[in-house]
Design a protein around this motif. Structure first.
Motif, PDB file in Angstrom:
ATOM      1  N   GLY A   1       3.983  20.944   1.207  1.00 45.04           N
ATOM      2  CA  GLY A   1       3.330  20.751   0.057  1.00 45.04           C
ATOM      3  C   GLY A   1       2.214  19.848  -0.059  1.00 45.04           C
ATOM      4  O   GLY A   1       1.407  19.746  -1.267  1.00 45.04           O
TER       5      GLY A   1
ATOM      6  N   LYS B   1       7.852  25.917  -6.234  1.00 47.56           N
ATOM      7  CA  LYS B   1       7.164  25.285  -5.493  1.00 47.56           C
ATOM      8  C   LYS B   1       6.473  26.179  -4.272  1.00 47.56           C
ATOM      9  O   LYS B   1       5.368  26.163  -4.088  1.00 47.56           O
ATOM     10  CB  LYS B   1       7.895  24.298  -4.856  1.00 47.56           C
ATOM     11  CG  LYS B   1       7.088  23.134  -4.132  1.00 47.56           C
ATOM     12  CD  LYS B   1       8.018  21.809  -3.737  1.00 47.56           C
ATOM     13  CE  LYS B   1       6.943  20.884  -3.163  1.00 47.56           C
ATOM     14  NZ  LYS B   1       7.642  19.637  -3.085  1.00 47.56           N
TER      15      LYS B   1
ATOM     16  N   LEU C   1       9.827  22.186   1.940  1.00 46.16           N
ATOM     17  CA  LEU C   1       8.778  22.328   1.166  1.00 46.16           C
ATOM     18  C   LEU C   1       8.065  21.111   0.849  1.00 46.16           C
ATOM     19  O   LEU C   1       6.604  21.553   0.502  1.00 46.16           O
ATOM     20  CB  LEU C   1       9.288  23.053  -0.128  1.00 46.16           C
ATOM     21  CG  LEU C   1       9.867  24.484   0.018  1.00 46.16           C
ATOM     22  CD1 LEU C   1      10.256  24.837  -1.520  1.00 46.16           C
ATOM     23  CD2 LEU C   1       8.817  25.377   0.597  1.00 46.16           C
ATOM     24  N   SER C   2       8.490  19.838   0.521  1.00 42.60           N
ATOM     25  CA  SER C   2       7.603  18.659   0.463  1.00 42.60           C
ATOM     26  C   SER C   2       6.847  18.262   1.860  1.00 42.60           C
ATOM     27  O   SER C   2       5.768  17.971   1.486  1.00 42.60           O
ATOM     28  CB  SER C   2       8.831  17.556   0.153  1.00 42.60           C
ATOM     29  OG  SER C   2       7.897  16.258   0.036  1.00 42.60           O
TER      30      SER C   2
ATOM     31  N   ARG D   1       3.822  28.090  -5.664  1.00 43.57           N
ATOM     32  CA  ARG D   1       2.329  27.661  -5.748  1.00 43.57           C
ATOM     33  C   ARG D   1       1.673  27.397  -4.274  1.00 43.57           C
ATOM     34  O   ARG D   1       0.695  27.704  -4.159  1.00 43.57           O
ATOM     35  CB  ARG D   1       2.809  26.219  -6.295  1.00 43.57           C
ATOM     36  CG  ARG D   1       1.636  25.442  -6.589  1.00 43.57           C
ATOM     37  CD  ARG D   1       1.810  23.809  -6.995  1.00 43.57           C
ATOM     38  NE  ARG D   1       2.835  23.261  -6.182  1.00 43.57           N
ATOM     39  CZ  ARG D   1       2.563  22.584  -5.091  1.00 43.57           C
ATOM     40  NH1 ARG D   1       1.463  22.182  -4.734  1.00 43.57           N
ATOM     41  NH2 ARG D   1       3.498  21.622  -4.615  1.00 43.57           N
TER      42      ARG D   1
ATOM     43  N   ALA E   1      14.398  21.586   0.035  1.00 42.19           N
ATOM     44  CA  ALA E   1      13.295  20.802  -0.606  1.00 42.19           C
ATOM     45  C   ALA E   1      12.514  19.991   0.296  1.00 42.19           C
ATOM     46  O   ALA E   1      11.458  19.639   0.046  1.00 42.19           O
ATOM     47  CB  ALA E   1      14.328  19.865  -1.717  1.00 42.19           C
TER      48      ALA E   1
END
Length: 228
Positions: free
Chosen positions: A39, A182, A35-36, A185, A32
């Motif tokens: 992103g 996520k 990916l943050s 996307r 997480a």
């Protein structure tokens, strides 16, 4: 029954499930965070690169992308395509395909392990359940009239391991799906860059009208002879 008594009643298989749950939580938090970091929205950078490509060419757009230092997969694919743009759209397409494969590996890293944990968790819980039931049946073979307390030990072990396996599987499954959405996307945005960039490079240059020749000046006859 407190937590210590619960751990003792669950048997050794619960410790395996606890270790698996710690791994699932750690991996989910790490992915997480990764990916943050990847992103950040790259739409503004993509539109700026498109405009610079149309005005000044792919080399200037590449300098703009390098200056932005955007961490998203779309920016990496865009950088790879612009770096090969001088060799033609086919070379740029090939470079972007290679960059997209590398970014996919980075986006979906760890999701397979979470899927495996979601499948293995209930199986480990089922194994603990079988061990607990075997322990309860052994009480019948060793004791003529077993007490509820003697039977309850194996039954408690079976039920606790079943519940623990399901909890681990639910956590792993939910985290995997959330992280995959996520990653999908971000991968979709990078895929769109790969599809759009060749169109930027093959766009025809604006047609300029040729300058109209100046109209010839009328000839003026000069008479220096004087009037007769």
């Amino acid at each position: 029954m407190n937590v210590i008594d619960l751990l003792r009643a669950a048997g050794p298989m619960l410790w395996v499930l606890l270790a698996l749950s710690v791994y699932v939580v750690y991996l989910s938090a790490a992915r997480a965070q990764a990916l943050s970091r990847l992103g950040a929205d790259a739409r503004t950078l993509i539109e700026r690169a498109r405009a610079v490509t149309a005005e000044s060419g792919p080399a200037a757009a590449l300098a703009e992308v390098d200056r932005a230092a955007h961490p998203s997969p779309a920016a990496q694919v865009l950088r790879a395509g612009l770096a090969r743009a001088d060799r033609g759209p086919e070379a740029a397409q090939s470079a972007m395909q290679s960059a997209l494969l590398a970014e996919d590996a980075r986006l979906y890293a760890g999701l397979g392990a979470l899927g495996t944990a979601a499948q293995v968790g209930p199986l480990l819980g089922l194994l603990g359940t079988v061990i607990g039931m075997v322990r309860s049946f052994l009480v019948f073979s060793q004791t003529t009239n077993p007490t509820p307390a003697q039977l309850g030990t194996g039954i408690s072990e079976a039920l606790i391991n079943t519940a623990a396996g399901l909890v681990v599987a639910i956590i792993a499954y939910v985290c995997r799906n959330a992280l995959r959405l996520k990653a999908d996307r971000l991968a979709l945005q990078a895929e769109q860059v790969r599809e759009d960039l060749p169109g930027w490079l093959t766009r025809p240059a604006p047609v300029t009208r040729p300058a109209m020749p100046a109209a010839p000046l009328p000839e003026v006859a000069l008479n220096f002879g004087g009037a007769r």
